[in-house]
Design a protein around this motif. Structure first.
Motif, short mmCIF file in Angstrom:
data_model
loop_
_atom_site.label_atom_id
_atom_site.label_comp_id
_atom_site.label_asym_id
_atom_site.label_seq_id
_atom_site.Cartn_x
_atom_site.Cartn_y
_atom_site.Cartn_z
N LEU A 255 2.66 -117.21 31.59
CA LEU A 255 2.81 -116.17 32.62
C LEU A 255 1.45 -115.56 32.98
O LEU A 255 1.15 -115.33 34.15
CB LEU A 255 3.79 -115.10 32.16
N THR A 256 0.62 -115.33 31.98
CA THR A 256 -0.71 -114.78 32.23
C THR A 256 -1.52 -115.75 33.10
O THR A 256 -2.16 -115.32 34.08
CB THR A 256 -1.45 -114.50 30.91
N ASP A 257 -1.47 -117.03 32.80
CA ASP A 257 -2.19 -118.03 33.60
C ASP A 257 -1.65 -118.08 35.03
O ASP A 257 -2.43 -118.21 35.99
CB ASP A 257 -2.07 -119.42 32.96
N MET A 258 -0.34 -117.98 35.20
CA MET A 258 0.26 -118.00 36.54
C MET A 258 -0.21 -116.78 37.35
O MET A 258 -0.59 -116.93 38.52
CB MET A 258 1.79 -117.99 36.44
N LEU A 259 -0.19 -115.62 36.73
CA LEU A 259 -0.63 -114.40 37.42
C LEU A 259 -2.11 -114.49 37.79
O LEU A 259 -2.51 -114.12 38.90
CB LEU A 259 -0.36 -113.17 36.56
N LYS A 260 -2.93 -115.01 36.87
CA LYS A 260 -4.36 -115.16 37.14
C LYS A 260 -4.58 -116.14 38.30
O LYS A 260 -5.35 -115.86 39.21
CB LYS A 260 -5.08 -115.67 35.89
N SER B 233 -6.57 -107.72 30.20
CA SER B 233 -6.84 -108.16 28.83
C SER B 233 -6.20 -109.53 28.62
O SER B 233 -4.99 -109.68 28.78
CB SER B 233 -6.27 -107.14 27.84
N GLU B 234 -7.01 -110.50 28.28
CA GLU B 234 -6.53 -111.86 28.04
C GLU B 234 -5.60 -111.88 26.82
O GLU B 234 -5.67 -111.00 25.96
CB GLU B 234 -7.71 -112.81 27.80
N PRO B 235 -4.76 -112.92 26.69
CA PRO B 235 -3.87 -113.01 25.53
C PRO B 235 -4.66 -112.96 24.22
O PRO B 235 -5.71 -113.60 24.09
CB PRO B 235 -3.20 -114.38 25.71
N ARG B 236 -4.13 -112.17 23.29
CA ARG B 236 -4.79 -111.99 21.99
C ARG B 236 -3.82 -111.34 21.03
O ARG B 236 -2.80 -110.80 21.44
CB ARG B 236 -6.02 -111.10 22.15
N VAL B 237 -4.18 -111.34 19.76
CA VAL B 237 -3.44 -110.58 18.75
C VAL B 237 -4.12 -109.22 18.65
O VAL B 237 -5.32 -109.13 18.43
CB VAL B 237 -3.43 -111.29 17.38
N THR B 238 -3.35 -108.17 18.84
CA THR B 238 -3.89 -106.81 18.80
C THR B 238 -3.99 -106.33 17.36
O THR B 238 -3.46 -106.96 16.44
CB THR B 238 -3.00 -105.84 19.59
N GLY B 239 -4.65 -105.22 17.17
CA GLY B 239 -4.80 -104.63 15.84
C GLY B 239 -3.48 -104.28 15.18
O GLY B 239 -3.37 -104.29 13.96
N ASP B 240 -2.46 -104.00 15.99
CA ASP B 240 -1.15 -103.68 15.42
C ASP B 240 -0.23 -104.90 15.34
O ASP B 240 0.96 -104.79 15.09
CB ASP B 240 -0.48 -102.52 16.15
N ILE C 261 -1.85 -107.10 32.31
CA ILE C 261 -2.17 -107.38 33.70
C ILE C 261 -2.00 -106.10 34.52
O ILE C 261 -1.39 -105.15 34.06
CB ILE C 261 -1.29 -108.52 34.28
N LYS C 262 -2.54 -106.13 35.73
CA LYS C 262 -2.30 -105.04 36.67
C LYS C 262 -1.37 -105.56 37.76
O LYS C 262 -1.62 -106.63 38.33
CB LYS C 262 -3.60 -104.53 37.29
N ASP C 263 -0.31 -104.81 38.01
CA ASP C 263 0.59 -105.21 39.10
C ASP C 263 -0.10 -104.95 40.44
O ASP C 263 -1.25 -104.48 40.46
CB ASP C 263 1.96 -104.53 38.96
N ILE D 97 2.32 -108.05 28.59
CA ILE D 97 3.19 -109.21 28.43
C ILE D 97 3.09 -109.58 26.96
O ILE D 97 2.03 -109.96 26.49
CB ILE D 97 2.72 -110.38 29.32
N THR D 98 4.20 -109.40 26.23
CA THR D 98 4.20 -109.62 24.79
C THR D 98 5.05 -110.82 24.43
O THR D 98 5.87 -111.28 25.23
CB THR D 98 4.73 -108.38 24.03
N GLU D 99 4.84 -111.32 23.19
CA GLU D 99 5.66 -112.45 22.76
C GLU D 99 7.06 -112.02 22.43
O GLU D 99 7.40 -110.89 22.37
CB GLU D 99 5.01 -113.17 21.56
#
Length: 127
Positions: free
Chosen positions: A88-93, A101-108, A115-117, A125-127
């Motif tokens: 989904l992130t790639d499609m929006l980009k 913020s690109e896909p990543r594992v956050t501190g929590d 993304i920004k609408d 966008i979370t797993e």
């Protein structure tokens, strides 16, 4: 208890409706119109039952868009897995939307992108 809906003021009601229908698989109900108040809105329903109310009125002032500010900072959609976050992130980009913020594992411990609408609202966008 559950969140029933979140409402946001928008400048372009039709563009925002189309965005949330296309990328987040929401279904818009009929447009509500109150001519006396010059108010229009859509409720967008998602598969979990949660709804997003998109509201438009010609005399609503511009919102502060630069972080940080008080109030709602973002809302999140769960895709169910990491591959769907990436897809989904790639499609929006590819479609020209700003990836904050690109896909990543956050501190929590969340795997997410941000993304920004079309009107600058932050959407996780979370797993």
């Amino acid at each position: 208890m559950r969140i029933e809906h979140i409402a946001i003021w928008v400048k372009d009601l039709e563009n925002m409706r189309a965005f949330y229908e296309r990328y987040f698989h929401g279904t818009a109900g009929a447009m509500y119109i109150n001519p006396k108040k010059q108010f229009r809105s859509y409720f967008i329903t998602f598969e979990t039952g949660c709804r997003l109310e998109l509201m438009h009125k010609t005399d609503i002032p511009e919102n502060q868009t630069e972080q940080p500010f008080t109030g709602i900072t973002h809302f999140a959609f769960s895709t169910g897995n990491r591959e769907s976050v990436d897809r989904l992130t790639d499609m929006l980009k590819a479609d020209g939307y700003l990836i904050a913020s690109e896909p990543r594992v956050t501190g929590d411990g969340y795997y997410e992108s941000v993304i920004k609408d079309p009107e600058g609202n932050l959407v996780e966008i979370t797993e």
